[in-house]
Design an enzyme around this catalytic site. Sequence first.
Site, short mmCIF file in Angstrom:
data_model
loop_
_atom_site.label_atom_id
_atom_site.label_comp_id
_atom_site.label_asym_id
_atom_site.label_seq_id
_atom_site.Cartn_x
_atom_site.Cartn_y
_atom_site.Cartn_z
CD GLU A 166 -2.31 1.22 2.95
OE1 GLU A 166 -1.63 0.77 3.90
OE2 GLU A 166 -3.45 1.69 3.08
CG ASN A 175 -4.88 3.78 0.28
OD1 ASN A 175 -4.16 3.21 -0.52
ND2 ASN A 175 -4.71 3.73 1.59
CE LYS A 232 -7.25 1.09 3.72
NZ LYS A 232 -6.02 1.65 4.33
CD GLU A 255 -5.42 4.70 5.68
OE1 GLU A 255 -5.91 4.43 4.57
OE2 GLU A 255 -4.99 3.83 6.46
CB CYS A 262 -3.96 -1.61 4.66
SG CYS A 262 -3.19 -1.62 6.30
CG ASN A 303 1.95 1.56 4.69
OD1 ASN A 303 3.08 2.03 4.80
ND2 ASN A 303 1.37 1.35 3.52
N1 CDV Z 1 -3.10 1.45 6.44
C1 CDV Z 1 -4.05 0.84 7.20
O1 CDV Z 1 -5.16 0.62 6.76
N2 CDV Z 1 -3.69 0.56 8.48
C2 CDV Z 1 -4.65 0.02 9.39
C3 CDV Z 1 -4.55 0.73 10.70
C4 CDV Z 1 -5.75 0.45 11.59
C5 CDV Z 1 -3.32 0.47 11.47
C6 CDV Z 1 -4.56 -1.48 9.53
O2 CDV Z 1 -5.63 -2.11 9.62
O3 CDV Z 1 -3.47 -2.06 9.55
#
Ligand code: CDV
Length: 313
Positions: A47, A111, A128, A147, A173, A198
Amino acid sequence: MSRILTVGAAQLGPIQRDHSRASVVQRLIALLHQAHDHGVQLVVFPELALTTFFPRWFVDDISEADHWYETSMPNADTQPLFDEAKRLGIGFCLGYALIHTEADGTTHRYNVQTLVERDGSIVATYRKVHIPGHEHNEPDRPFQHAERYYFEPSTEGFGVWRAFDGLIGMMICNDRRWPESYRVMGLQGVEMILCGYNTPIHYVPDPSQDILQGFHNALVMQSGAYQNGTWVVGVAKGGVEEGVDSLGQSMIVAPSGQIVAEALTTDDELIVARCDLDWCARYKDTLFDFDRYRRPEMYGRITSQRGTVLPND
Ligand code: CDV
């Protein structure tokens, strides 16, 4: 008979704020060359793979952050990656931030992940669905996860595409923590789900979860793979980025739920697996024969309701 798709999960170490896109693209190309040496047909990058994870900073005027977004794909910075992948005959999946201005002048920020076939053609760009974090500045946090300020959620949802001689889906993610993400793709016959992430180790709203980050990462992708009879390729941007330590643990999960490859570091690292897409049928045609065993008439709450509704006393 078997349909083998050799996949590379191209984990990235940190991208600091002052790293240029051109330098990052050179790292992506180096991973592409490693992948070629291993006979990889599809490379999955994380990501937001072109920049630092900028939602960790808040700016009062969102347009001040526009330089973190791509206005088109490919573009001048990423064209060398597209050219080299095509020359090598390798497809790839790339996460990045996209800014898009409509004909009516409205600006939208997403995203996204773009999937590119081995001949260089773009298969799809996924936006996303589940946007985590917060909308407003929270100055008491050690770092922001804004975000919900920087990205609109997808209105298209989860697609599955005929590509790489199989049925390929994408998620990004936080999507991986929600069983609905996998199931909506499972209901379209998905055979491999590509997911960049991430994930800071420190979860500010509840630090008791910090030591469980790796456990939860594996838990959700292994169960999602098994319950839908699909391969899952999870790819991190890990390590300490601008002072924030993030999970590595990129992995390739089989339809059995078993992890067949896992990263050893939190840096740039390629892991590879030969994935037999026909293996999915062992689960899709038996225990998880959806058409035979599912009871959608019992699941109405899943689509009719968002939050919890407690039973009456
Ligand atoms: N980039 C993300 O979506 N991170 C999220 C947050 C909650 C840390 C994750 O679910 O990993």
